[in-house]
Design a protein around this motif. Structure first.
Motif, mmCIF file in Angstrom:
data_model
loop_
_atom_site.group_PDB
_atom_site.id
_atom_site.type_symbol
_atom_site.label_atom_id
_atom_site.label_comp_id
_atom_site.label_asym_id
_atom_site.label_seq_id
_atom_site.Cartn_x
_atom_site.Cartn_y
_atom_site.Cartn_z
ATOM 1 N N LEU A 60 0.829 -1.204 0.000
ATOM 2 C CA LEU A 60 0.000 0.000 0.000
ATOM 3 C C LEU A 60 0.867 1.259 0.000
ATOM 4 O O LEU A 60 0.558 2.235 -0.691
ATOM 5 N N MET A 61 1.975 1.240 0.741
ATOM 6 C CA MET A 61 2.880 2.388 0.745
ATOM 7 C C MET A 61 3.403 2.663 -0.658
ATOM 8 O O MET A 61 3.450 3.816 -1.099
ATOM 9 N N SER A 62 3.776 1.615 -1.387
ATOM 10 C CA SER A 62 4.275 1.784 -2.757
ATOM 11 C C SER A 62 3.205 2.373 -3.665
ATOM 12 O O SER A 62 3.493 3.250 -4.483
ATOM 13 N N LEU A 63 1.982 1.894 -3.530
ATOM 14 C CA LEU A 63 0.884 2.416 -4.343
ATOM 15 C C LEU A 63 0.619 3.893 -4.037
ATOM 16 O O LEU A 63 0.422 4.701 -4.949
ATOM 17 N N LEU A 64 0.616 4.243 -2.759
ATOM 18 C CA LEU A 64 0.374 5.642 -2.380
ATOM 19 C C LEU A 64 1.475 6.559 -2.902
ATOM 20 O O LEU A 64 1.206 7.688 -3.313
ATOM 21 N N LEU A 65 2.706 6.070 -2.903
ATOM 22 C CA LEU A 65 3.812 6.877 -3.429
ATOM 23 C C LEU A 65 3.733 7.012 -4.948
ATOM 24 O O LEU A 65 4.141 8.024 -5.513
ATOM 25 N N ALA A 66 3.194 6.000 -5.622
ATOM 26 C CA ALA A 66 3.107 6.021 -7.081
ATOM 27 C C ALA A 66 1.926 6.844 -7.592
ATOM 28 O O ALA A 66 1.955 7.323 -8.729
ATOM 29 N N LEU A 67 0.894 7.022 -6.790
ATOM 30 C CA LEU A 67 -0.305 7.712 -7.255
ATOM 31 C C LEU A 67 -0.051 9.094 -7.846
ATOM 32 O O LEU A 67 -0.578 9.390 -8.916
ATOM 33 N N PRO A 68 0.730 9.952 -7.213
ATOM 34 C CA PRO A 68 0.937 11.275 -7.816
ATOM 35 C C PRO A 68 1.536 11.198 -9.224
ATOM 36 O O PRO A 68 1.173 11.981 -10.098
ATOM 37 N N ARG A 69 2.435 10.239 -9.467
ATOM 38 C CA ARG A 69 3.037 10.095 -10.794
ATOM 39 C C ARG A 69 2.019 9.566 -11.808
ATOM 40 O O ARG A 69 1.999 9.971 -12.958
ATOM 41 N N LEU A 70 1.160 8.663 -11.367
ATOM 42 C CA LEU A 70 0.174 8.069 -12.265
ATOM 43 C C LEU A 70 -1.015 8.997 -12.506
ATOM 44 O O LEU A 70 -1.634 8.956 -13.554
ATOM 45 N N HIS A 71 -1.303 9.823 -11.540
ATOM 46 C CA HIS A 71 -2.490 10.678 -11.546
ATOM 47 C C HIS A 71 -2.429 11.779 -12.606
ATOM 48 O O HIS A 71 -3.349 11.932 -13.403
ATOM 49 N N ARG A 72 -1.363 12.542 -12.627
ATOM 50 C CA ARG A 72 -1.119 13.603 -13.613
ATOM 51 C C ARG A 72 -2.313 14.529 -13.830
ATOM 52 O O ARG A 72 -2.688 14.844 -14.951
ATOM 53 N N GLY A 73 -2.968 14.949 -12.736
ATOM 54 C CA GLY A 73 -4.031 15.941 -12.833
ATOM 55 C C GLY A 73 -5.403 15.412 -13.163
ATOM 56 O O GLY A 73 -6.358 16.166 -13.258
ATOM 57 N N ARG A 74 -5.550 14.112 -13.351
ATOM 58 C CA ARG A 74 -6.862 13.534 -13.650
ATOM 59 C C ARG A 74 -7.537 13.101 -12.350
ATOM 60 O O ARG A 74 -6.863 12.783 -11.377
ATOM 61 N N PRO A 75 -8.875 13.041 -12.322
ATOM 62 C CA PRO A 75 -9.561 12.551 -11.116
ATOM 63 C C PRO A 75 -9.115 11.129 -10.782
ATOM 64 O O PRO A 75 -8.935 10.302 -11.670
ATOM 65 N N LEU A 76 -8.939 10.861 -9.492
ATOM 66 C CA LEU A 76 -8.463 9.549 -9.054
ATOM 67 C C LEU A 76 -9.580 8.530 -8.862
ATOM 68 O O LEU A 76 -9.332 7.346 -8.846
ATOM 69 N N GLY A 77 -10.807 8.988 -8.676
ATOM 70 C CA GLY A 77 -11.885 8.063 -8.367
ATOM 71 C C GLY A 77 -11.889 7.653 -6.913
ATOM 72 O O GLY A 77 -12.482 6.659 -6.532
ATOM 73 N N LEU A 78 -11.177 8.417 -6.065
ATOM 74 C CA LEU A 78 -11.158 8.176 -4.631
ATOM 75 C C LEU A 78 -12.071 9.199 -3.959
ATOM 76 O O LEU A 78 -12.419 10.211 -4.565
ATOM 77 N N PRO A 79 -12.476 8.975 -2.685
ATOM 78 C CA PRO A 79 -13.310 9.963 -2.005
ATOM 79 C C PRO A 79 -12.667 11.355 -1.986
ATOM 80 O O PRO A 79 -13.342 12.355 -2.138
ATOM 81 N N VAL A 80 -11.363 11.425 -1.785
ATOM 82 C CA VAL A 80 -10.621 12.685 -1.882
ATOM 83 C C VAL A 80 -9.320 12.400 -2.610
ATOM 84 O O VAL A 80 -8.856 11.274 -2.634
ATOM 85 N N CYS A 81 -8.741 13.403 -3.212
ATOM 86 C CA CYS A 81 -7.455 13.218 -3.877
ATOM 87 C C CYS A 81 -6.366 13.033 -2.826
ATOM 88 O O CYS A 81 -6.380 13.678 -1.778
ATOM 89 N N VAL A 82 -5.431 12.167 -3.087
ATOM 90 C CA VAL A 82 -4.340 11.886 -2.162
ATOM 91 C C VAL A 82 -3.508 13.149 -1.960
ATOM 92 O O VAL A 82 -3.147 13.824 -2.914
ATOM 93 N N GLY A 83 -3.236 13.477 -0.696
ATOM 94 C CA GLY A 83 -2.397 14.628 -0.375
ATOM 95 C C GLY A 83 -3.147 15.943 -0.339
ATOM 96 O O GLY A 83 -2.559 16.989 -0.115
ATOM 97 N N SER A 84 -4.466 15.922 -0.520
ATOM 98 C CA SER A 84 -5.239 17.164 -0.441
ATOM 99 C C SER A 84 -6.642 16.837 0.021
ATOM 100 O O SER A 84 -6.973 15.698 0.282
ATOM 101 N N ARG A 85 -7.464 17.835 0.127
ATOM 102 C CA ARG A 85 -8.850 17.633 0.545
ATOM 103 C C ARG A 85 -9.808 17.907 -0.620
ATOM 104 O O ARG A 85 -10.944 18.269 -0.416
#
Length: 93
Positions: A60-85
């Motif tokens: 899970l730590m690896s996935l959380l660290l990779a999300l910002p690189r994979l995300h690139r400004g698109r919606p994540l489909g999570l309740p909130v974006c990782v690292g923000s509200r």
């Protein structure tokens, strides 16, 4: 404080959340504190009553660290974006 920690049952929760839960739990002798998993209620004895003694969920730590690189400004489909509200469906900034 947000390090994902794994309980004996395999469920993972935020270290800070687990420590907050344990503030209300009396000590279980010298072994530590017995915390019930919020998902399945299986008990895990936490040494010293401190979640830092639990195993980190490295996957899970690896996935959380990779999300910002994979995300690139698109919606994540999570309740909130990782690292923000930012609410789901909006773009992270």
């Amino acid at each position: 404080p947000g390090t994902p920690r794994q309980l004996r049952c395999g469920h993972t929760f935020c270290e800070g959340c687990l420590n907050t839960m344990m503030l209300r739990i009396p000590a279980a002798g010298k072994a530590g504190k017995a915390v019930a998993c919020p998902s399945c209620r299986e008990e895990t004895v936490v040494a010293k009553g401190n979640a830092t003694t639990l195993q980190r969920d490295l996957t899970l730590m690896s996935l959380l660290l990779a999300l910002p690189r994979l995300h690139r400004g698109r919606p994540l489909g999570l309740p909130v974006c990782v690292g923000s509200r930012v609410p789901r469906g909006e773009t992270c900034r």
